[in-house]
Scaffold this active site. Structure first.
Site, mmCIF file in Angstrom:
data_model
loop_
_atom_site.group_PDB
_atom_site.id
_atom_site.type_symbol
_atom_site.label_atom_id
_atom_site.label_comp_id
_atom_site.label_asym_id
_atom_site.label_seq_id
_atom_site.Cartn_x
_atom_site.Cartn_y
_atom_site.Cartn_z
ATOM 1 N N LEU A 57 -63.119 90.950 26.176
ATOM 2 C CA LEU A 57 -62.383 89.764 25.721
ATOM 3 C C LEU A 57 -62.232 88.688 26.789
ATOM 4 O O LEU A 57 -61.359 87.822 26.694
ATOM 5 C CB LEU A 57 -60.985 90.162 25.211
ATOM 6 C CG LEU A 57 -60.936 91.316 24.202
ATOM 7 C CD1 LEU A 57 -59.491 91.595 23.799
ATOM 8 C CD2 LEU A 57 -61.785 91.016 22.985
ATOM 9 N N CYS A 58 -63.076 88.707 27.825
ATOM 10 C CA CYS A 58 -62.996 87.712 28.921
ATOM 11 C C CYS A 58 -61.610 87.682 29.547
ATOM 12 O O CYS A 58 -61.136 86.635 29.994
ATOM 13 C CB CYS A 58 -63.390 86.317 28.426
ATOM 14 S SG CYS A 58 -65.108 86.174 27.935
ATOM 15 N N ASN A 59 -60.947 88.845 29.558
ATOM 16 C CA ASN A 59 -59.607 88.943 30.127
ATOM 17 C C ASN A 59 -59.504 90.235 30.924
ATOM 18 O O ASN A 59 -58.846 91.189 30.507
ATOM 19 C CB ASN A 59 -58.551 88.907 29.007
ATOM 20 C CG ASN A 59 -57.159 88.615 29.532
ATOM 21 O OD1 ASN A 59 -56.675 89.286 30.432
ATOM 22 N ND2 ASN A 59 -56.519 87.606 28.967
#
Length: 831
Positions: free
Chosen positions: A401-403
């Protein structure tokens, strides 16, 4: 008395009423990835198109009437953006950028120009775009692991106890207004408190707020100058679906630090000298005129005007959208939390901060992050969930989730574990999603302005249907199994071009088997001309309608298309079967590097324009035909996947075969060409019959699956001489090997030759089995029924991978097949 729920339901009905007309792309689709991008409406595209057709818009750097119209329109939109966020144009400016990430990078580039560099602090829940700033900051930069740590840091600084390691020079503190992982909303007052310390201490500390996730469904108020961030980034496509444009909102009092950027281009300078002297003067009347290098994306900016018009007309204010999406998210959250297995174990593990609540918009946005667990508490593969969701036309997000900070802390992943997982092959988006008993990613469900209660209920029904286990845990009962079963080869099929149609081998031909598989099976593939990645029916279902045949007499591979051909497209093309085409046509191929199922390979591209145009025109995608011939060509090698081995397989929710064999090392030495995982795929007609019985019994309208959708090479069937009613579906799950005798059961002929195939493991299935091989159309079967009856550890299986036990062999239709298995234990579910 009208309640708050009545208001919510009335608004929901309004959205449902406009969806059919405004969002026709949502027909039969449940879209739950609004945090990635929301959707554009028909009215938006119509209004923008009318605007473009009604006005002549020139380059705003010119003095013509059309150019000046563009300049006025751009400045009007700039002002409108400020008003959308209640930002006084006397105090704020808007710099148009490609997206939120571009805005962040612009700020980072300005800070890196400061002598001595800059200190950087960021919250662990930051998007990778914020985390990346640390690479251009000083080494003493810091990641804040929680809200409490940020609060303590701010309190200590304000009370002058210490500056917490910021040191000399300027500093930048960045955080998301809403986590793009789970929708949690940190306090927005941090920016004001940081400014209070900066003004008190005289130290240049600035705040950068990533508002991209927040403003997609929530208003942002910048009216309070003392509390507003110095820099705010956002992406308009997350708000309106279109245009693809972003903005950096700059507090003018803080904008001076951006003036240190050295690069200039286009209209950002007043005058430049080049000959004998390097000198230039930047424009200085506005901040944006100094920072917007080159010609602005004028059409995208003007499209933003239409987007704001239509968005307000359809949905009202951002506050109304916020209340609507909060209502839906709360319903979804409560529904997921209530799901339990038959043994009372929870189905959904939702990642939520104890300080946030899905009942209020102040602490929580319209996003839910979760993983699923089975009745024993084992994690369900997010890859398999996404495959099943795709079969049901449900669109969601899965993975990291690009997190990275939020995901790692939620999953309990230490840095050393993440490094180890990477070393073991885990990548964002691949199928290594559970390693050492821990998930490596999660599912994300996010709602938007055009979401409805029906979307919520559809997803809840999806989880109930496919992941809630209502049966008791199986009890192990030892049973003696026969050690051998007799079948015969009903059909032989090869797929010369990967992911295209199959060719049935004539029954009177004995077909060679090489270590890489059946002769000419998956030796060719189509690759994208740009990415050089192999094409697949998953994305291009019409590949099923490309029908290759092997012309043995002419030694040609012939390809036809089974439907109407595009204009000027030949009805057939023919390719020599010979590996060295230079014998027939000099310079007919060139070598290239391509990617197939994650493997980098060296293949031969067919250079002929007629061959390239044939496939490109039919599929509507620029592609090349390439070849990856077997050994002897000197090209790169591929091998069967190392994970292939015997696993537990469930049949009809009745039995679980415990298999104790399966050589993990065998896969490393089994060569393959362009097949996904193994040289040969085997399925049983008895197993297919059982599957279709379940499909038809579940729904009278259910469509039976054909053997072609499983793209197997060898289809075996029970001995025709056997009495009726003794079929053995899924008996192949327990096989260790199969022996093919050149004894035609159907004709009574015996040649005496045998070929032994090792069983490498069960075949893991994906929604590609839902592509009708005769029409290229997709539906949800048989994948959904397989998921209900043949899923183990979250993975769906049907058919068996096989490879030659040694040397070379042969097979023919009608040949006798003997499946050998160990005397294992079978688990039967007690009813």
């Amino acid at each position: 008395m009208i309640t708050q729920d009545d208001h919510h339901l009335a608004y929901n009905e309004k959205i449902e009423a406009l969806r059919a007309h405004e969002f026709p792309m949502l027909r039969d689709i449940t879209y739950l990835d609004h945090a990635g991008t929301t959707l554009y409406s028909r009215s938006l595209m119509d209004e923008f198109s009318n605007d473009m057709m009604s006005n002549l818009l020139g380059n705003p750097h010119s003095a013509s009437t059309s150019s000046q119209l563009s300049a006025r329109r751009v400045e009007n939109v700039r002002l409108r953006v400020l008003r959308l966020f209640h930002a006084d144009p006397n105090d704020f400016d808007v710099v148009f950028v490609a997206n939120a990430t571009a805005g962040i990078k612009l700020v980072a580039d300005a800070f890196r120009e400061k002598p001595g560099g800059f200190w950087y602090g960021y919250h662990k829940d930051a998007h990778t775009s914020l985390i990346g700033v640390r690479e251009v900051a000083r080494p003493d930069s810091r990641c804040f692991e929680s809200d409490e740590v940020v609060e303590s840091w701010l309190d200590n600084m304000i009370h002058n106890q210490y500056n917490n390691g910021i040191g000399e020079g300027c500093g930048l503190f960045a955080y998301p207004a809403q986590s793009n992982m789970d929708g949690r909303r940190p306090p927005l007052d941090w920016c004001g408190r940081l400014r209070a310390f900066s003004q008190q201490s005289g130290q240049g500390l600035y705040s950068l707020l990533d508002a991209a996730a927040l403003v997609s469904t929530c208003p942002l108020d910048l009216s309070n100058m003392s509390r507003a961030p110095d820099f705010t980034t956002l992406s308009f496509y997350k708000m309106f679906g279109f245009p693809d444009l972003g903005a950096l909102v700059v507090r003018k009092a803080s904008g001076g630090i951006l003036e240190g950027l050295k690069y200039f281009g286009g209209g950002t300078v007043e005058m430049v000298t080049c000959l004998n002297e390097n000198w230039h003067i930047k424009k200085g009347h506005t901040l944006h005129s100094q920072l917007e290098d080159g010609t602005l994306p004028i059409h995208s900016i003007i499209a933003l005007d239409s987007a704001m018009n239509v968005h307000e007309r359809l949905f009202g204010t951002l506050r109304q959208i916020s209340m609507h999406t909060s209502f839906l998210t709360s319903r979804l959250y409560e529904g997921l939390k209530s799901l339990k297995h038959g043994n009372d174990a929870l189905v959904c593990h939702i990642y939520e901060d104890p300080q946030s609540s899905y009942k209020t918009t102040s602490s929580q946005g319209a996003t839910i992050a979760l993983n699923l667990q089975d009745s024993s508490g084992a994690w369900v593969s997010i890859t398999e969930v996404e495959k099943l969701a795709a079969a049901k036309n449900i669109h969601l997000r899965s993975g990291g989730l690009c997190n990275p900070g939020g995901v790692a802390s939620s999953l309990g992943l230490k840095p050393r574990e993440m490094r180890r997982n990477y070393s073991a092959g885990q990548r964002c988006g691949n199928e290594n999603d559970i390693m050492d008993g821990k998930p490596t990613g999660m599912l994300r469900l996010s709602l938007g302005a055009m979401s409805t209660l029906e979307d919520v209920q559809t997803f809840l029904d999806f989880v109930k249907e496919l992941f809630v286990e209502n049966r008791e845990v199986a009890q192990r009962i030892p049973m003696e199994l026969p050690t051998a079963t007799t079948f015969y080869v009903e059909r032989l099929v090869i797929y010369p071009i990967k992911s295209c149609g199959g060719w049935r081998i004539p029954p009177d031909i004995t077909w060679g088997i090489k270590p890489e598989g059946l002769a000419w099976d998956r030796e060719w593939c189509l690759v994208h001309q740009g990415s050089r990645a192999a094409l697949s029916q998953k994305r291009y279902p019409r590949m099923a309608l490309l029908r290759p045949t092997i012309d043995l007499k002419a030694e040609l591979l012939r390809i036809r298309y089974s439907e109407a051909l595009p204009p000027s497209c030949p009805s057939e093309i023919a390719i020599p079967l010979a590996q060295d085409l230079s014998v027939f046509q000099p310079e007919s191929t060139t070598n290239c590097t391509s990617r197939v199922c994650g493997d980098a390979i060296k293949a031969q591209i067919y250079s002929s324009a007629s061959v390239t145009n044939f496939f490109t025109n039919i599929l509507g995608v620029p592609c090349y035909l390439t070849r990856f011939p077997p050994k002897g060509s000197g090209l790169s090698a591929r091998h069967a996947k190392a994970h292939l081995r015997k696993q537990e397989v469930v049949e009809g929710q009745k039995a679980i075969i415990q298999s104790g064999f399966g050589d993990k090392g065998r896969a490393f030495t089994t060569p393959i060409l362009l097949s996904n995982e193994s040289p040969i795929l085997v399925i049983s007609r008895s197993s297919l019959n059982r599957l279709n019985e379940i499909i038809k019994s579940s729904s009278p309208a259910g469509k039976a699956a054909s053997a072609q959708v499983f793209r197997s090479n060898i289809i075996i069937a029970e001995n025709t001489a056997s009495p009726p009613g003794i079929e053995q579906p899924y008996v192949e799950d327990s096989w260790q090997s199969i022996t093919v005798h050149d004894h035609d059961i159907t004709r009574g002929t015996v040649q005496g030759k045998t070929t032994v195939l090792d069983i490498l493991g069960p075949c893991r299935r994906c929604p590609m089995v839902c592509v009708d091989q005769n029409t290229g159309e997709k539906n949800e079967e048989p994948f959904i029924t397989l998921a209900k009856t043949r899923r183990v550890d979250g993975k769906v299986y049907f058919g068996m991978h096989a490879g030659l036990a040694g040397g070379e062999g042969s097979v023919r239709v009608g040949a006798k097949v003997l499946g050998m298995r160990l005397k294992d234990t079978m688990e039967i579910e007690e009813e």
